[in-house]
Design a protein around this motif. Sequence first.
Motif, PDB file in Angstrom:
ATOM      1  N   LYS A 121       0.828  -1.210   0.000  1.00  0.00           N
ATOM      2  CA  LYS A 121       0.000   0.000   0.000  1.00  0.00           C
ATOM      3  C   LYS A 121       0.859   1.256   0.000  1.00  0.00           C
ATOM      4  O   LYS A 121       0.580   2.223  -0.713  1.00  0.00           O
ATOM      5  CB  LYS A 121      -0.932  -0.004   1.220  1.00  0.00           C
ATOM      6  N   MET A 122       1.925   1.240   0.801  1.00  0.00           N
ATOM      7  CA  MET A 122       2.771   2.423   0.903  1.00  0.00           C
ATOM      8  C   MET A 122       3.568   2.661  -0.371  1.00  0.00           C
ATOM      9  O   MET A 122       3.970   3.795  -0.662  1.00  0.00           O
ATOM     10  CB  MET A 122       3.717   2.305   2.090  1.00  0.00           C
ATOM     11  N   SER A 123       3.821   1.604  -1.149  1.00  0.00           N
ATOM     12  CA  SER A 123       4.593   1.771  -2.381  1.00  0.00           C
ATOM     13  C   SER A 123       3.885   2.703  -3.351  1.00  0.00           C
ATOM     14  O   SER A 123       4.517   3.350  -4.192  1.00  0.00           O
ATOM     15  CB  SER A 123       4.850   0.419  -3.039  1.00  0.00           C
ATOM     16  N   ARG A 124       2.564   2.789  -3.245  1.00  0.00           N
ATOM     17  CA  ARG A 124       1.808   3.717  -4.080  1.00  0.00           C
ATOM     18  C   ARG A 124       2.082   5.171  -3.722  1.00  0.00           C
ATOM     19  O   ARG A 124       1.791   6.071  -4.509  1.00  0.00           O
ATOM     20  CB  ARG A 124       0.301   3.447  -3.936  1.00  0.00           C
ATOM     21  N   CYS A 125       2.626   5.385  -2.533  1.00  0.00           N
ATOM     22  CA  CYS A 125       2.822   6.754  -2.054  1.00  0.00           C
ATOM     23  C   CYS A 125       4.175   7.343  -2.447  1.00  0.00           C
ATOM     24  O   CYS A 125       4.396   8.542  -2.284  1.00  0.00           O
ATOM     25  CB  CYS A 125       2.710   6.799  -0.530  1.00  0.00           C
ATOM     26  N   GLY A 126       5.090   6.492  -2.899  1.00  0.00           N
ATOM     27  CA  GLY A 126       6.420   6.989  -3.194  1.00  0.00           C
ATOM     28  C   GLY A 126       7.306   7.078  -1.968  1.00  0.00           C
ATOM     29  O   GLY A 126       8.397   7.640  -2.017  1.00  0.00           O
ATOM     30  N   THR A 127       6.834   6.516  -0.860  1.00  0.00           N
ATOM     31  CA  THR A 127       7.626   6.499   0.362  1.00  0.00           C
ATOM     32  C   THR A 127       7.290   5.224   1.119  1.00  0.00           C
ATOM     33  O   THR A 127       6.506   4.405   0.649  1.00  0.00           O
ATOM     34  CB  THR A 127       7.360   7.749   1.223  1.00  0.00           C
ATOM     35  N   ARG A 128       7.875   5.064   2.287  1.00  0.00           N
ATOM     36  CA  ARG A 128       7.554   3.907   3.113  1.00  0.00           C
ATOM     37  C   ARG A 128       7.099   4.387   4.479  1.00  0.00           C
ATOM     38  O   ARG A 128       7.314   5.545   4.846  1.00  0.00           O
ATOM     39  CB  ARG A 128       8.771   2.979   3.238  1.00  0.00           C
ATOM     40  N   LEU A 129       6.458   3.516   5.222  1.00  0.00           N
ATOM     41  CA  LEU A 129       6.023   3.859   6.569  1.00  0.00           C
ATOM     42  C   LEU A 129       7.239   3.873   7.479  1.00  0.00           C
ATOM     43  O   LEU A 129       7.923   2.858   7.626  1.00  0.00           O
ATOM     44  CB  LEU A 129       4.991   2.841   7.052  1.00  0.00           C
ATOM     45  N   LYS A 130       7.532   5.017   8.078  1.00  0.00           N
ATOM     46  CA  LYS A 130       8.753   5.162   8.869  1.00  0.00           C
ATOM     47  C   LYS A 130       8.562   6.267   9.891  1.00  0.00           C
ATOM     48  O   LYS A 130       7.647   7.092   9.787  1.00  0.00           O
ATOM     49  CB  LYS A 130       9.937   5.501   7.954  1.00  0.00           C
ATOM     50  N   SER A 131       9.442   6.298  10.874  1.00  0.00           N
ATOM     51  CA  SER A 131       9.397   7.366  11.873  1.00  0.00           C
ATOM     52  C   SER A 131       9.715   8.684  11.183  1.00  0.00           C
ATOM     53  O   SER A 131      10.477   8.736  10.224  1.00  0.00           O
ATOM     54  CB  SER A 131      10.418   7.098  12.977  1.00  0.00           C
ATOM     55  N   GLY A 132       9.107   9.745  11.653  1.00  0.00           N
ATOM     56  CA  GLY A 132       9.301  11.053  11.051  1.00  0.00           C
ATOM     57  C   GLY A 132       8.325  11.354   9.939  1.00  0.00           C
ATOM     58  O   GLY A 132       8.166  12.514   9.537  1.00  0.00           O
ATOM     59  N   LEU A 133       7.662  10.324   9.408  1.00  0.00           N
ATOM     60  CA  LEU A 133       6.682  10.531   8.344  1.00  0.00           C
ATOM     61  C   LEU A 133       5.444  11.211   8.915  1.00  0.00           C
ATOM     62  O   LEU A 133       4.963  10.855   9.988  1.00  0.00           O
ATOM     63  CB  LEU A 133       6.308   9.189   7.728  1.00  0.00           C
ATOM     64  N   ALA A 134       4.910  12.187   8.176  1.00  0.00           N
ATOM     65  CA  ALA A 134       3.744  12.926   8.654  1.00  0.00           C
ATOM     66  C   ALA A 134       2.586  11.995   8.993  1.00  0.00           C
ATOM     67  O   ALA A 134       1.903  12.183  10.009  1.00  0.00           O
ATOM     68  CB  ALA A 134       3.315  13.954   7.613  1.00  0.00           C
ATOM     69  N   ALA A 135       2.337  10.978   8.165  1.00  0.00           N
ATOM     70  CA  ALA A 135       1.225  10.057   8.421  1.00  0.00           C
ATOM     71  C   ALA A 135       1.365   9.381   9.779  1.00  0.00           C
ATOM     72  O   ALA A 135       0.385   9.194  10.509  1.00  0.00           O
ATOM     73  CB  ALA A 135       1.151   9.011   7.315  1.00  0.00           C
ATOM     74  N   CYS A 136       2.588   9.029  10.132  1.00  0.00           N
ATOM     75  CA  CYS A 136       2.846   8.345  11.392  1.00  0.00           C
ATOM     76  C   CYS A 136       2.708   9.307  12.583  1.00  0.00           C
ATOM     77  O   CYS A 136       2.016   9.019  13.568  1.00  0.00           O
ATOM     78  CB  CYS A 136       4.241   7.737  11.347  1.00  0.00           C
ATOM     79  N   ASN A 137       3.335  10.467  12.486  1.00  0.00           N
ATOM     80  CA  ASN A 137       3.274  11.434  13.586  1.00  0.00           C
ATOM     81  C   ASN A 137       1.896  12.051  13.739  1.00  0.00           C
ATOM     82  O   ASN A 137       1.481  12.395  14.854  1.00  0.00           O
ATOM     83  CB  ASN A 137       4.327  12.527  13.382  1.00  0.00           C
ATOM     84  N   LEU A 138       1.169  12.209  12.633  1.00  0.00           N
ATOM     85  CA  LEU A 138      -0.181  12.756  12.732  1.00  0.00           C
ATOM     86  C   LEU A 138      -1.104  11.771  13.454  1.00  0.00           C
ATOM     87  O   LEU A 138      -1.954  12.186  14.261  1.00  0.00           O
ATOM     88  CB  LEU A 138      -0.739  13.077  11.345  1.00  0.00           C
ATOM     89  N   HIS A 139      -0.950  10.479  13.196  1.00  0.00           N
ATOM     90  CA  HIS A 139      -1.765   9.490  13.910  1.00  0.00           C
ATOM     91  C   HIS A 139      -1.512   9.598  15.411  1.00  0.00           C
ATOM     92  O   HIS A 139      -2.450   9.553  16.222  1.00  0.00           O
ATOM     93  CB  HIS A 139      -1.443   8.082  13.418  1.00  0.00           C
ATOM     94  N   HIS A 140      -0.259   9.757  15.798  1.00  0.00           N
ATOM     95  CA  HIS A 140       0.082   9.925  17.224  1.00  0.00           C
ATOM     96  C   HIS A 140      -0.601  11.170  17.772  1.00  0.00           C
ATOM     97  O   HIS A 140      -1.171  11.148  18.878  1.00  0.00           O
ATOM     98  CB  HIS A 140       1.596  10.018  17.391  1.00  0.00           C
ATOM     99  N   TRP A 141      -0.569  12.268  17.017  1.00  0.00           N
ATOM    100  CA  TRP A 141      -1.203  13.516  17.466  1.00  0.00           C
ATOM    101  C   TRP A 141      -2.706  13.321  17.633  1.00  0.00           C
ATOM    102  O   TRP A 141      -3.298  13.784  18.622  1.00  0.00           O
ATOM    103  CB  TRP A 141      -0.920  14.629  16.458  1.00  0.00           C
ATOM    104  N   ILE A 142      -3.338  12.650  16.682  1.00  0.00           N
ATOM    105  CA  ILE A 142      -4.777  12.416  16.746  1.00  0.00           C
ATOM    106  C   ILE A 142      -5.143  11.598  17.983  1.00  0.00           C
ATOM    107  O   ILE A 142      -6.108  11.912  18.699  1.00  0.00           O
ATOM    108  CB  ILE A 142      -5.252  11.703  15.459  1.00  0.00           C
ATOM    109  N   MET A 143      -4.368  10.560  18.262  1.00  0.00           N
ATOM    110  CA  MET A 143      -4.651   9.703  19.408  1.00  0.00           C
ATOM    111  C   MET A 143      -4.498  10.441  20.736  1.00  0.00           C
ATOM    112  O   MET A 143      -5.141  10.092  21.728  1.00  0.00           O
ATOM    113  CB  MET A 143      -3.714   8.489  19.394  1.00  0.00           C
ATOM    114  N   ASN A 144      -3.658  11.473  20.743  1.00  0.00           N
ATOM    115  CA  ASN A 144      -3.411  12.207  21.981  1.00  0.00           C
ATOM    116  C   ASN A 144      -4.157  13.536  22.064  1.00  0.00           C
ATOM    117  O   ASN A 144      -3.987  14.270  23.044  1.00  0.00           O
ATOM    118  CB  ASN A 144      -1.902  12.447  22.140  1.00  0.00           C
ATOM    119  N   ASN A 145      -4.967  13.834  21.068  1.00  0.00           N
ATOM    120  CA  ASN A 145      -5.750  15.076  21.077  1.00  0.00           C
ATOM    121  C   ASN A 145      -7.198  14.804  20.664  1.00  0.00           C
ATOM    122  O   ASN A 145      -7.678  15.328  19.655  1.00  0.00           O
ATOM    123  CB  ASN A 145      -5.117  16.112  20.141  1.00  0.00           C
ATOM    124  N   PRO A 146      -7.912  13.971  21.425  1.00  0.00           N
ATOM    125  CA  PRO A 146      -9.271  13.579  21.021  1.00  0.00           C
ATOM    126  C   PRO A 146     -10.238  14.749  20.943  1.00  0.00           C
ATOM    127  O   PRO A 146     -11.178  14.710  20.150  1.00  0.00           O
ATOM    128  CB  PRO A 146      -9.678  12.583  22.119  1.00  0.00           C
TER     129      PRO A 146
END
Length: 452
Positions: free
Chosen positions: A126-151
Amino acid sequence: MSYLGIDIGSSFIKSALLDTTRLQISGTVKIPTPGPLPNDKNYIFELDPHIIVKMITTMIEERVKLEGPIEGILLSTQMHGFVLADQSGEPLTNYISWRDTRGTYSNGNETQSSLEFLSQFLTPEKMSRCGTRLKSGLAACNLHHWIMNNPDQIKRKDISFCTLGSFLIYKLTGRNACHLTNAAATGFADPAKRAWNQDIIYEVGCDSFTFPDLLSEHEVCGYFGSTKGSIPVFPDIGDHQATVYGALKENTSIAVISGGTAGIVSVVTNEATAGDYENRPYFNNQYLRTVTQLPGGRNLDVLVDFIEEIGSSIYQASITKEDIWQKILQSLSVANQASSLESIKVELGFFKEQKMVKHGRIDNIREGNLTSGSLFRAAFENLADNFITALNKLADSTVQIQRIYLTGGLLHNNSLIQSTIQDLTGIETIPSNIQEEALTGLLHIAVKIANG
């Protein structure tokens, strides 16, 4: 015709006039990028977006005052990070940088990190379609953390997701718009479709957010109302793509090793293929086959900071990093030329999210071989080894690398890394003859804009 190019990197912000008639860059101004805001969590790395906006608008106004009419403003910016803003463009968060690794830590009462949670759904395919991989520092990853901590915040109906560049464009023009190179770097885009990837947006939990308009590098996002009139503003180009475009344009036979805050190895290709690398969107329907998160300048800074701390705490001496680097480069020329069995060894794995290195350590210390020159000689050799391993990942039957360019301040004048890579690969390795590759990349784009 003169355009204004602005390159917002991790270490410095640079601006220059881009003369599309003479094909020249002039009047380069370089200022330090603001440092991270204080935080007691070492995995948080945020910048104040108000400060960045003020710096950029001041930079533009000063140029207009001195130079007169400017045909347009072109931006290249550091990638992967994000800002959340309301519908008027006012920030709801700080700029959460690519150097922020909150996504690798647990969310509130959850035992899983966002990276671990998302990896169950966002597979490599799935991530190969994005031109990147799932990794630390990626906006998608850090935004999920922000969402979980800011209900409470997530209940808002007016949240706009912004890249660093699109946030600046939002503030300059009133429109949230970005280029595909920066959109893909967030993990939320589908470069092949030139659209946002709604499946990933849903999995992260930000499907109620408004995302930037995706525009080509030649389209006008809007106009900045300067004191001398309105100036067209063009989309934000990813700084990696701008750097490679400045060095190569569309050349597919030259690999580029970028030595900035982090190390990156890339080669331009005409198609996206599967492999242990990213296929980042480039220009003219090409791709950048790329290995990222390699050790770079910040790894060497760990060693420099140690030397600086010794001078301060033991000798009460105040010495700048620039002075330390000057002494280090001098000491390399007289470093102990011991045999490989006696030479000190350094592994630069000081940051857990980096590739090619597992540990941060100094090995094989013997009597008389622990000197500043031998320490940094070994560190540079480790950098070169990591770059070569990454190069080997990029090579296949479709990529014929005939030359290697070294870009970035860390590598421009580093003859040790240059000779090591050339000796071990058998490929001609030379420093790029362009000192400001990202600004030169913007100049190439400005020429195309000027020519219609």
